[in-house]
Design an enzyme around this catalytic site. Structure first.
Site, short mmCIF file in Angstrom:
data_model
loop_
_atom_site.label_atom_id
_atom_site.label_comp_id
_atom_site.label_asym_id
_atom_site.label_seq_id
_atom_site.Cartn_x
_atom_site.Cartn_y
_atom_site.Cartn_z
N HIS A 1 9.04 -8.91 0.84
CA HIS A 1 8.90 -7.78 -0.08
C HIS A 1 9.65 -8.14 -1.36
O HIS A 1 10.79 -8.61 -1.29
CB HIS A 1 9.57 -6.53 0.47
CG HIS A 1 9.03 -6.01 1.76
ND1 HIS A 1 8.26 -4.88 1.83
CD2 HIS A 1 9.16 -6.45 3.04
CE1 HIS A 1 7.96 -4.64 3.10
NE2 HIS A 1 8.49 -5.58 3.86
N ILE B 1 0.83 -1.22 0.00
CA ILE B 1 0.00 0.00 0.00
C ILE B 1 0.86 1.27 0.00
O ILE B 1 0.40 2.33 -0.43
CB ILE B 1 -0.97 -0.04 1.20
CG1 ILE B 1 -2.20 0.80 0.95
CG2 ILE B 1 -0.28 0.36 2.50
CD1 ILE B 1 -3.33 0.53 1.94
N HIS C 1 6.15 -11.96 5.85
CA HIS C 1 5.96 -11.52 4.46
C HIS C 1 7.30 -11.23 3.83
O HIS C 1 8.25 -10.81 4.49
CB HIS C 1 5.06 -10.28 4.39
CG HIS C 1 5.52 -9.15 5.26
ND1 HIS C 1 5.26 -9.12 6.61
CD2 HIS C 1 6.23 -8.03 4.98
CE1 HIS C 1 5.78 -8.02 7.13
NE2 HIS C 1 6.40 -7.35 6.16
P1 5GP Z 1 7.37 -4.60 7.26
O1 5GP Z 1 7.94 -3.29 7.75
O2 5GP Z 1 6.52 -5.27 8.31
O3 5GP Z 1 8.40 -5.52 6.67
O4 5GP Z 1 6.45 -4.23 6.05
C1 5GP Z 1 5.09 -4.07 6.13
C2 5GP Z 1 4.62 -3.53 4.80
O5 5GP Z 1 3.21 -3.72 4.74
C3 5GP Z 1 4.88 -2.04 4.61
O6 5GP Z 1 5.66 -1.85 3.44
C4 5GP Z 1 3.48 -1.45 4.47
O7 5GP Z 1 3.42 -0.42 3.50
C5 5GP Z 1 2.64 -2.64 4.07
N1 5GP Z 1 1.26 -2.59 4.53
C6 5GP Z 1 0.84 -2.30 5.79
N2 5GP Z 1 -0.51 -2.38 5.86
C7 5GP Z 1 -0.94 -2.73 4.61
C8 5GP Z 1 -2.24 -2.95 4.06
O8 5GP Z 1 -3.27 -2.85 4.73
N3 5GP Z 1 -2.29 -3.28 2.74
C9 5GP Z 1 -1.17 -3.41 1.98
N4 5GP Z 1 -1.34 -3.74 0.70
N5 5GP Z 1 0.07 -3.20 2.48
C10 5GP Z 1 0.18 -2.86 3.77
#
Ligand code: 5GP
Ligand code: ZN
Length: 131
Positions: A98, A29, A96
C-alpha cells in the site's frame, strides 16, 4: 485465481496508475486517503518472503515510481505498508504494497501502529541468535 491475479490479467477492471512487465499499480477500491495505491507483482505470490529477490527489487522500483507520480497530489508524507498473513491484516492473499499519501490535518489513526507491548528483548535476541 485470486482477485489481484484477475486484475493483473485484465479480467476485472482496476484504475491503473503504473504498469511494467513485472508489476502493476492501481488505486485501492476502498481508499484510506486520496491517492491510496496498491502495487503488486503480476505473478502470484502470497507473502513477501515468497518473492524471488529480483521480483522484490522490481516491486521496490515500482514503488519509487508510484511515489513520484503521487507527488503531484501534494501529500505531506506517505506510508508504505505491506501486510503478511491474516493475523497481520492481509485480506488479499497476493502480495501487495500500500502507498498511502498523508495530508496534514487528516486523521492520524488512518494508519497508526498499536501501542507497545511488553517483550523480553534479551530473550528475543537469544531466540534469534545464529538463525
Ligand atoms: P490488505 O488488507 O490485504 O493488506 O489490503 C487489501 C486491500 O485491497 C484493501 O485495502 C482493499 O480495499 C483492496 N481491495 C480489495 N479488493 C479490491 C479490488 O477488487 N480492487 C481494488 N482496486 N482494491 C481492492
Ligand atoms: Zn494472485
Amino acid at each position: 485465481m485470486c482477485i489481484f491475479c484477475k486484475i493483473a490479467k485484465g479480467e476485472i477492471p482496476a484504475k491503473i496508475l503504473y504498469e511494467d512487465e513485472k508489476t502493476l499499480a492501481f488505486l485501492d477500491i476502498s481508499p484510506r486517503s486520496k491517492g491510496h495505491t496498491l502495487i503488486i507483482p503480476k505473478e502470484h505470490y502470497e507473502t513477501f518472503e515468497e518473492l524471488p529477490e529480483e521480483v522484490a527489487i522490481d516491486l521496490i522500483k515500482a514503488i519509487k515510481r508510484v511515489i513520484k507520480k503521487l507527488k503531484s497530489l501534494n501529500p505531506d508524507g506517505y506510508n508504505i505498508l505491506n501486510n503478511n498473513g491474516p493475523v497481520a491484516g492481509q485480506e488479499v492473499p497476493h502480495v501487495h504494497f500500500h502507498i498511502i499519501p498523508r495530508y496534514k490535518g487528516e486523521k492520524e489513526e488512518v494508519i497508526k501502529l498499536s501501542p507497545p507491548v511488553e517483550v523480553d528483548l534479551d530473550g528475543v535476541l537469544e531466540e534469534l541468535k545464529n538463525k
